[in-house]
Write a protein that holds these residues in place. Structure first.
Motif, PDB file in Angstrom:
ATOM      1  N   HIS A 102       0.856  -1.176   0.000  1.00  0.00           N
ATOM      2  CA  HIS A 102       0.000   0.000   0.000  1.00  0.00           C
ATOM      3  C   HIS A 102       0.901   1.237   0.000  1.00  0.00           C
ATOM      4  O   HIS A 102       1.864   1.319   0.767  1.00  0.00           O
ATOM      5  CB  HIS A 102      -0.891   0.022   1.241  1.00  0.00           C
ATOM      6  N   VAL A 103       0.573   2.201  -0.873  1.00  0.00           N
ATOM      7  CA  VAL A 103       1.438   3.368  -1.006  1.00  0.00           C
ATOM      8  C   VAL A 103       0.614   4.647  -1.121  1.00  0.00           C
ATOM      9  O   VAL A 103      -0.505   4.648  -1.653  1.00  0.00           O
ATOM     10  CB  VAL A 103       2.347   3.261  -2.259  1.00  0.00           C
ATOM     11  N   ALA A 104       1.181   5.726  -0.594  1.00  0.00           N
ATOM     12  CA  ALA A 104       0.696   7.067  -0.896  1.00  0.00           C
ATOM     13  C   ALA A 104       1.547   7.592  -2.033  1.00  0.00           C
ATOM     14  O   ALA A 104       2.709   7.213  -2.189  1.00  0.00           O
ATOM     15  CB  ALA A 104       0.807   7.977   0.321  1.00  0.00           C
ATOM     16  N   MET A 105       0.963   8.471  -2.838  1.00  0.00           N
ATOM     17  CA  MET A 105       1.663   8.996  -4.016  1.00  0.00           C
ATOM     18  C   MET A 105       1.756  10.507  -3.881  1.00  0.00           C
ATOM     19  O   MET A 105       0.749  11.189  -3.695  1.00  0.00           O
ATOM     20  CB  MET A 105       0.900   8.605  -5.275  1.00  0.00           C
ATOM     21  N   SER A 163       8.301   8.898  -5.992  1.00  0.00           N
ATOM     22  CA  SER A 163       6.981   9.498  -5.772  1.00  0.00           C
ATOM     23  C   SER A 163       6.114   8.676  -4.826  1.00  0.00           C
ATOM     24  O   SER A 163       4.971   9.052  -4.560  1.00  0.00           O
ATOM     25  CB  SER A 163       6.245   9.649  -7.111  1.00  0.00           C
ATOM     26  N   LEU A 164       6.640   7.554  -4.336  1.00  0.00           N
ATOM     27  CA  LEU A 164       5.847   6.639  -3.518  1.00  0.00           C
ATOM     28  C   LEU A 164       6.349   6.582  -2.081  1.00  0.00           C
ATOM     29  O   LEU A 164       7.542   6.689  -1.821  1.00  0.00           O
ATOM     30  CB  LEU A 164       5.895   5.230  -4.112  1.00  0.00           C
ATOM     31  N   ILE A 165       5.394   6.398  -1.162  1.00  0.00           N
ATOM     32  CA  ILE A 165       5.717   6.192   0.250  1.00  0.00           C
ATOM     33  C   ILE A 165       4.864   5.031   0.745  1.00  0.00           C
ATOM     34  O   ILE A 165       3.640   5.038   0.583  1.00  0.00           O
ATOM     35  CB  ILE A 165       5.393   7.429   1.115  1.00  0.00           C
ATOM     36  N   LYS A 166       5.508   4.024   1.309  1.00  0.00           N
ATOM     37  CA  LYS A 166       4.746   2.893   1.858  1.00  0.00           C
ATOM     38  C   LYS A 166       3.849   3.377   2.986  1.00  0.00           C
ATOM     39  O   LYS A 166       4.248   4.192   3.818  1.00  0.00           O
ATOM     40  CB  LYS A 166       5.694   1.810   2.383  1.00  0.00           C
ATOM     41  N   ILE A 167       2.631   2.822   3.002  1.00  0.00           N
ATOM     42  CA  ILE A 167       1.625   3.202   3.982  1.00  0.00           C
ATOM     43  C   ILE A 167       1.182   1.967   4.755  1.00  0.00           C
ATOM     44  O   ILE A 167       0.993   0.891   4.177  1.00  0.00           O
ATOM     45  CB  ILE A 167       0.401   3.837   3.285  1.00  0.00           C
ATOM     46  N   GLY A 197      -0.606  12.381   0.587  1.00  0.00           N
ATOM     47  CA  GLY A 197       0.259  12.731  -0.527  1.00  0.00           C
ATOM     48  C   GLY A 197       0.377  14.217  -0.780  1.00  0.00           C
ATOM     49  O   GLY A 197       1.352  14.671  -1.377  1.00  0.00           O
ATOM     50  N   CYS A 198      -0.616  15.008  -0.347  1.00  0.00           N
ATOM     51  CA  CYS A 198      -0.529  16.459  -0.536  1.00  0.00           C
ATOM     52  C   CYS A 198      -1.028  17.206   0.692  1.00  0.00           C
ATOM     53  O   CYS A 198      -0.269  17.911   1.344  1.00  0.00           O
ATOM     54  CB  CYS A 198      -1.306  16.906  -1.773  1.00  0.00           C
ATOM     55  N   PRO A 232       9.164  13.480   1.852  1.00  0.00           N
ATOM     56  CA  PRO A 232       7.941  12.721   2.100  1.00  0.00           C
ATOM     57  C   PRO A 232       8.182  11.308   2.620  1.00  0.00           C
ATOM     58  O   PRO A 232       7.428  10.814   3.469  1.00  0.00           O
ATOM     59  CB  PRO A 232       7.249  12.704   0.729  1.00  0.00           C
ATOM     60  N   GLN A 233       9.236  10.647   2.126  1.00  0.00           N
ATOM     61  CA  GLN A 233       9.511   9.275   2.561  1.00  0.00           C
ATOM     62  C   GLN A 233       9.856   9.204   4.038  1.00  0.00           C
ATOM     63  O   GLN A 233       9.700   8.159   4.678  1.00  0.00           O
ATOM     64  CB  GLN A 233      10.639   8.674   1.718  1.00  0.00           C
TER      65      GLN A 233
END
Length: 376
Positions: free
Chosen positions: A88-91, A157-161, A174-175, A323-324
């Motif tokens: 699962h990722v946030a973008m 552009s991705l961060i694990k959630i 993400g924003c 973000p990461q």
């Protein structure tokens, strides 16, 4: 796949009639080397998207919209490490090259190489994976384009959630969350006991309110032209609320804070609000510009008081951090009830509701609507 495509900027409201976004079938290539395919499960509607619809910030057209999203990794390209199908990722729109001086300084949002690629409608690595149904060129928006059922993006552009976070809520990280919380924690570095004012009580502004409370601010003043937002602002941490339209608004803030706030966050991108933010800061205080408006707008600062009163004017883009590193910390705060991001979500919408939903956002009747590209 189904996507929302913008062919023209500056169409008039109501958008339910002018239809800046057309919902149609487009082509998406699979992930190339160093790229990731994500099934988009939630995408937020942001005022930044609205400013693009209005033509205040130009974008190469046609383009698939959306810069705030979350989903599930479905495929990874050759050379990708750290992500696997099922994650699962946030973008996020912030992605750096990892090699330039700003990236090495921990400020990927300022990476000039990536910013240039995004401005041309490409992914951060300088390629396009989208095509119109007839094979014509189709641009990426902010390097991700999440108003679509799937997106190919670079891993930066991705961060694990944490899977415990519902994906429609994860999209907001993400924003709205990374921008609002980051402005408080990273850009201003609000300290316990500080006084703050926040102009614009939408998704970003309300997150800044939450973050200011978490940072230990003694006075948190929410300022907006819509008093209907004040109850929610107080519920998430505002100690006071002021109607920006009140002729005595500046004096109210000065009276509440014994001469002015330490930090004034301007979220709306409105120059009148920015001027008011300047007027309500204490000597030695700072104005933090977070919102983006017309790309050609200018703001004048009187030189002598800027120097003699040691005033600070600071920009904060997408939270001014990494973000990461930041998003997992904000997710932890959310899961522990300290950053109630779920209160920002107004409703879930379908592709068919997208244009009229921007009418609601334009009118200030909602906080954060979330597009579900695959339906409920």
């Amino acid at each position: 796949m189904t996507a929302a495509v913008m062919y023209e900027q500056g169409l008039p409201a109501p958008y339910a009639q002018s239809k800046p976004f057309r919902i149609e079938q487009v082509e998406l290539d699979g992930p190339g080397e160093g790229e990731v395919l994500v099934e988009v499960r939630g995408a937020g509607l942001c005022h930044s998207d609205l400013s693009v619809i209005e033509g205040l910030r130009k974008r190469p057209l046609p383009v698939v919209g959306g810069h705030e999203g979350a989903g599930i990794v479905r495929e990874v390209g050759r050379g990708v490490t750290g992500f696997a199908p099922g994650d699962h990722v946030a973008m996020a729109a912030v992605a750096g090259c990892g090699q330039c001086r700003t990236c090495l300084a921990g400020r990927p949002g300022l990476c000039q190489a990536v910013s240039g690629a995004r401005a041309q409608g490409m992914l951060a690595n300088g390629v396009r994976r989208l095509r119109l149904a007839d094979g014509g060129q189709l641009n990426h928006y902010s390097g991700i384009s999440v108003y679509a059922q799937y997106a190919v993006v670079v891993p930066q552009s991705l961060i694990k959630i944490d899977p415990d976070v519902p994906l429609d809520i994860a999209a907001l990280f993400g924003c709205a969350v990374v921008t609002g919380a980051g402005a408080v924690f990273n850009s201003a570095r609000v300290r316990p006991g500080a006084t703050v004012a926040i102009f614009g009580l939408g998704g970003v502004g309300l997150t800044a309110v939450m973050a200011a409370r978490e940072a230990g601010a003694s006075r948190i003043i929410g300022i907006d032209v819509l008093t209907s937002k004040f109850d929610l602002a107080r519920a998430v941490g505002a100690t006071d609320c002021v109607d920006a339209r009140d002729p005595n608004a500046v004096q109210q803030v000065l009276d509440l804070t014994n001469g002015g706030v330490d930090h004034a966050f301007e979220i709306s991108g409105n120059l009148a609000a920015l001027d008011m933010a300047r007027k309500i800061t204490v000597r030695g205080g700072e104005v933090v510009g977070v919102g983006v408006g017309n790309s050609s707008a200018t703001f004048t600062v009187t030189h002598l008081p800027w120097v003699a009163e040691e005033r600070v004017f600071r920009g904060s883009f997408m939270g001014g951090g990494v973000p990461q590193e930041d998003v997992p910390r904000y997710v932890d705060m959310y899961l522990r009830g300290r950053l109630p991001v779920d209160k920002l979500r107004s409703e879930q919408i379908s592709f068919e509701q997208l244009n009229e939903s921007f009418d609601l956002l334009h009118g200030g009747n909602v906080i954060r609507q979330v597009l579900l590209p695959h339906g409920r």
